[in-house]
Design an enzyme around this catalytic site. Sequence first.
Site, PDB file in Angstrom:
ATOM      1  N   ASP A   3       0.835  -1.204   0.000  1.00 30.69           N
ATOM      2  CA  ASP A   3       0.000   0.000   0.000  1.00 30.69           C
ATOM      3  C   ASP A   3       0.874   1.259   0.000  1.00 30.69           C
ATOM      4  OD1 ASP A   3      -2.162  -1.630   0.061  1.00 30.69           O
ATOM      5  OD2 ASP A   3      -2.687  -1.279   2.168  1.00 30.69           O
ATOM      6  N   TYR A   4       1.987   1.157   0.727  1.00 32.20           N
ATOM      7  CA  TYR A   4       2.882   2.314   0.821  1.00 32.20           C
ATOM      8  C   TYR A   4       3.444   2.677  -0.558  1.00 32.20           C
ATOM      9  CZ  TYR A   4       7.003   5.085   2.052  1.00 32.20           C
ATOM     10  OH  TYR A   4       7.950   6.078   2.124  1.00 32.20           O
ATOM     11  N   ASP A   5       3.937   1.667  -1.299  1.00 31.50           N
ATOM     12  CA  ASP A   5       4.506   1.921  -2.627  1.00 31.50           C
ATOM     13  C   ASP A   5       3.432   2.432  -3.588  1.00 31.50           C
ATOM     14  OD1 ASP A   5       7.026   1.194  -1.863  1.00 31.50           O
ATOM     15  OD2 ASP A   5       6.787  -0.911  -2.433  1.00 31.50           O
ATOM     16  N   ASP A  53       0.762   4.180  -2.781  1.00 30.07           N
ATOM     17  CA  ASP A  53       0.457   5.573  -2.419  1.00 30.07           C
ATOM     18  C   ASP A  53       1.549   6.530  -2.901  1.00 30.07           C
ATOM     19  OD1 ASP A  53      -1.896   4.809  -1.252  1.00 30.07           O
ATOM     20  OD2 ASP A  53      -1.101   4.736   0.797  1.00 30.07           O
ATOM     21  N   LEU A  74     -36.222 -10.133 -12.040  1.00 30.00           N
ATOM     22  CA  LEU A  74     -36.237 -11.578 -12.245  1.00 30.00           C
ATOM     23  C   LEU A  74     -37.431 -12.218 -11.550  1.00 30.00           C
ATOM     24  CD1 LEU A  74     -32.485 -12.493 -11.634  1.00 30.00           C
ATOM     25  CD2 LEU A  74     -33.677 -12.507 -13.821  1.00 30.00           C
ATOM     26  N   GLU A  91     -25.127 -18.315 -11.362  1.00 30.17           N
ATOM     27  CA  GLU A  91     -24.394 -17.248 -10.676  1.00 30.17           C
ATOM     28  C   GLU A  91     -25.042 -16.993  -9.329  1.00 30.17           C
ATOM     29  OE1 GLU A  91     -23.765 -13.778 -13.455  1.00 30.17           O
ATOM     30  OE2 GLU A  91     -24.855 -15.148 -14.787  1.00 30.17           O
ATOM     31  N   LYS A  94     -26.676 -14.812  -6.472  1.00 28.32           N
ATOM     32  CA  LYS A  94     -27.517 -13.612  -6.503  1.00 28.32           C
ATOM     33  C   LYS A  94     -27.043 -12.677  -5.394  1.00 28.32           C
ATOM     34  CE  LYS A  94     -32.318 -12.131  -6.595  1.00 28.32           C
ATOM     35  NZ  LYS A  94     -32.190 -11.094  -5.547  1.00 28.32           N
ATOM     36  N   ASP A 140     -26.761  -9.407  -3.038  1.00 31.60           N
ATOM     37  CA  ASP A 140     -27.758  -8.538  -2.407  1.00 31.60           C
ATOM     38  C   ASP A 140     -27.191  -7.126  -2.309  1.00 31.60           C
ATOM     39  OD1 ASP A 140     -30.188  -7.988  -1.386  1.00 31.60           O
ATOM     40  OD2 ASP A 140     -29.804  -8.767   0.618  1.00 31.60           O
ATOM     41  N   ARG A 185     -30.751   1.386 -11.314  1.00 29.91           N
ATOM     42  CA  ARG A 185     -31.836   0.646 -11.948  1.00 29.91           C
ATOM     43  C   ARG A 185     -33.121   1.468 -12.030  1.00 29.91           C
ATOM     44  NH1 ARG A 185     -36.285  -2.231 -11.122  1.00 29.91           N
ATOM     45  NH2 ARG A 185     -36.627  -4.030 -12.459  1.00 29.91           N
ATOM     46  N   GLU A 217     -23.901  -5.355  -9.777  1.00 27.16           N
ATOM     47  CA  GLU A 217     -24.490  -5.120  -8.458  1.00 27.16           C
ATOM     48  C   GLU A 217     -23.458  -4.407  -7.587  1.00 27.16           C
ATOM     49  OE1 GLU A 217     -28.229  -6.112  -6.396  1.00 27.16           O
ATOM     50  OE2 GLU A 217     -27.538  -6.200  -8.465  1.00 27.16           O
ATOM     51  N   TYR A 268     -22.601  -8.921 -13.812  1.00 26.84           N
ATOM     52  CA  TYR A 268     -23.348 -10.147 -14.108  1.00 26.84           C
ATOM     53  C   TYR A 268     -23.922 -10.211 -15.517  1.00 26.84           C
ATOM     54  CZ  TYR A 268     -27.415  -7.230 -12.769  1.00 26.84           C
ATOM     55  OH  TYR A 268     -28.365  -6.234 -12.684  1.00 26.84           O
ATOM     56  N   LYS A 310     -29.474 -18.839 -15.722  1.00 26.80           N
ATOM     57  CA  LYS A 310     -29.749 -18.245 -17.033  1.00 26.80           C
ATOM     58  C   LYS A 310     -29.511 -19.261 -18.121  1.00 26.80           C
ATOM     59  CE  LYS A 310     -27.932 -13.825 -15.328  1.00 26.80           C
ATOM     60  NZ  LYS A 310     -26.764 -12.943 -15.328  1.00 26.80           N
ATOM     61  N   LYS A 346     -34.319 -18.651  -4.713  1.00 29.30           N
ATOM     62  CA  LYS A 346     -34.043 -18.001  -3.430  1.00 29.30           C
ATOM     63  C   LYS A 346     -33.792 -19.062  -2.348  1.00 29.30           C
ATOM     64  CE  LYS A 346     -34.333 -14.037  -3.197  1.00 29.30           C
ATOM     65  NZ  LYS A 346     -35.368 -13.012  -3.180  1.00 29.30           N
ATOM     66  N   CYS A 376     -63.750   0.231  10.128  1.00 25.42           N
ATOM     67  CA  CYS A 376     -62.497   0.891   9.757  1.00 25.42           C
ATOM     68  C   CYS A 376     -61.861   1.528  10.992  1.00 25.42           C
ATOM     69  CB  CYS A 376     -62.743   1.950   8.691  1.00 25.42           C
ATOM     70  SG  CYS A 376     -61.266   2.902   8.256  1.00 25.42           S
ATOM     71  N   CYS A 434     -62.051   5.624  10.222  1.00 20.80           N
ATOM     72  CA  CYS A 434     -63.277   6.423  10.047  1.00 20.80           C
ATOM     73  C   CYS A 434     -64.534   5.727  10.559  1.00 20.80           C
ATOM     74  CB  CYS A 434     -63.442   6.803   8.571  1.00 20.80           C
ATOM     75  SG  CYS A 434     -63.789   5.381   7.491  1.00 20.80           S
ATOM     76  N   CYS A 460     -62.465  -0.781   3.387  1.00 26.91           N
ATOM     77  CA  CYS A 460     -63.278   0.329   3.887  1.00 26.91           C
ATOM     78  C   CYS A 460     -63.885   1.001   2.664  1.00 26.91           C
ATOM     79  CB  CYS A 460     -62.420   1.326   4.673  1.00 26.91           C
ATOM     80  SG  CYS A 460     -63.303   2.860   5.037  1.00 26.91           S
ATOM     81  N   CYS A 519     -62.350   8.652   3.965  1.00 29.34           N
ATOM     82  CA  CYS A 519     -61.441   7.997   4.908  1.00 29.34           C
ATOM     83  C   CYS A 519     -60.041   8.608   4.758  1.00 29.34           C
ATOM     84  CB  CYS A 519     -61.406   6.498   4.632  1.00 29.34           C
ATOM     85  SG  CYS A 519     -60.384   5.565   5.790  1.00 29.34           S
TER      86      CYS A 519
END
Length: 665
Positions: free
Chosen positions: A31-33, A35, A81, A111, A113, A115, A134, A170, A222, A285, A309, A403, A406, A421, A427
Amino acid sequence: MDIQNTIQTLREELNQHNYNYYVLDEALISDYDFDLKLKQLQELENQYPEYFDENSPTQRVGGAITKNFQTVAHQQRMYSLDNSYSKEELLDWEKRIQKVLGDVPLEYTCELKYDGASISITYENGILKRAVTRGDGFQGDDVTNNIKTIKSVPLKLKGNFPEKFDVRGEIILPFAGFEKMNQELIEIGETPYSNPRNTASGSLKLQDSAEVAKRPLDCLLYFLVGNNLPFKSQFEGLEVARNWGFKAPKEAKLARNLQEVFEFIDYWDIHRHNLPYETDGVVVKVNSFHYQDELGFTAKSPRWAIAYKFKSEQVSTKLNSISYQVGRTGAITPVANLEPVQLAGTIVKRASLHNADQIEKLDIRVDDTVFVEKGGEIIPKIIAVDLSKRPQNSERTKYITHCPECETLLVRNDGEANHYCPNFYGCPPQIIGRIQHYISRKAMDIEGLGGETVALLFNNGLVHNYADLYELTVDQILPLERMAQKSAENLVKGVQNSKNIPFESVLFALGIRFVGETVAKKLAKHYKSIDALRKATLPDLILVDEIGERIAKSVIEFFDNAENKIIIERLKNYGIQFEIIEKINLNATNKLANKTFVVSGVFEKFSRDDLKKAIEDNGGKVGSSISTKTDYVVAGENMGPAKLEKASKLNIPIISEIEFMKLVE
């Protein structure tokens, strides 16, 4: 020293290290190099501004401020989907596919899914040009500045790629990053975020891209969309996209039959808990793009893809009370008020009980210990009662008869699950709900006016229906709670700007029962104006494509109502768009009027979309499947065998693209 060459070399080197670290998960320098090199590039760019490049690695830190996100139409619609929850449903899905394609060998791409928040990113000549959320699938918000801060999103592509195409992905927030963000909030005494998905989605709409850059967001690709893509299948597309610089998760697998799909599902149902980010299922797919084209889309979803799911997480908790909500159509929804409990990353305090039948079926009672899960990982619902823990003095739940708002006696129509109602125009929650629906984004999209403000306006007697919005003045609004001069002016301006909203959205905004966004578009396209629609008879309406008797009766009831007639006349006088403004197409004809075409196969002179547009431009209609209503099948190479067999059986003429061109010449 050649400064321009040095700058370019540094950019390419840093881009490669970004790709290695964020996409391949292989850090080749510290990370140093990294940066140090980034700092060197930053100094050179500041010293020589003539070599500025908006896609330089130095620009990923953000800093652009976006006050209002521009709404942009998707070139290709982003569909949702269909979901399945069992292997039997996947078998049924395959049978539906084979009904269209015939008994052909099928391969599937499996693939995970993810979230998160869906995004569509456009590349031109290998450069990131635009990123759009989207939204409603037809249009979304331009969040380009924010997306550019995500390290796994390539600003510039490698290798050979099409001139222009879109990628669909995603935006997710890995668990480690989410936990670190929450720990920092806890340390300064702030409320932690509820879950990774909502935090990722909310990050895309932050106004300061520098704030987005601080969040460890990731982008998992995806799908790719475009003309003349250099591959012919979903799985091949993922592999090619990786070579261009995208992060397409390697968990994806090519399955040669449904049995291999089931094996993939079984494996990840167990091992998903070891992943660094949230996943709630598997997307399956049809692998071949040719077969995807043959299968096409329903009004909402691709026929060639389905989401399986995983079984939802369940917890038990105590039901403290049952309350009843009134929706904008008058439907009563019973709500379970629960002892707060952690479920799938969020604290759950309430759950829907759906209707009286559901309460009776499960025999749900106050003070019961109940099992709760997230339906489709989103909405909590009670699935069962732990009878072993039921109190001895427990009493059966009596569903309300009047109701709760009301006091009107509730009604329940034959064949319907919900109580209603009937006090439609008196209402308060129904009136407020209809106005809130009217101003919503997919309807009149009124900026400066939210749901809470609508309730405030109603409760202070300033509006009694959505037509009243157009008579509001700044002086009337200013005395209201939390209303400053600028807020009041923006509200009035937003209402006036809604006069430019097109007819199909206005029709949806009116809130006619059973008339959703898709049905509103069909009715608007068919009748062209509100006057023509309200004159339509029941038989006329039923003849419109996909309009059934239930919808037709609801439309007629709406326009027969005296109060609705007054409101529509008022809206007309205010200048609301009550007819379609036809876009003039100089090449349009009526040569194919009253003819229905089905398109199948691969074509030389047209893309499938161009061919369908040519049919519609000449007055014809494009059908999704062959039936007795089909007049012609336009067939290219590799026409689906099932379509060929059905067309032959029904004696429907099968014509080539050359013969089609002669029809419209």
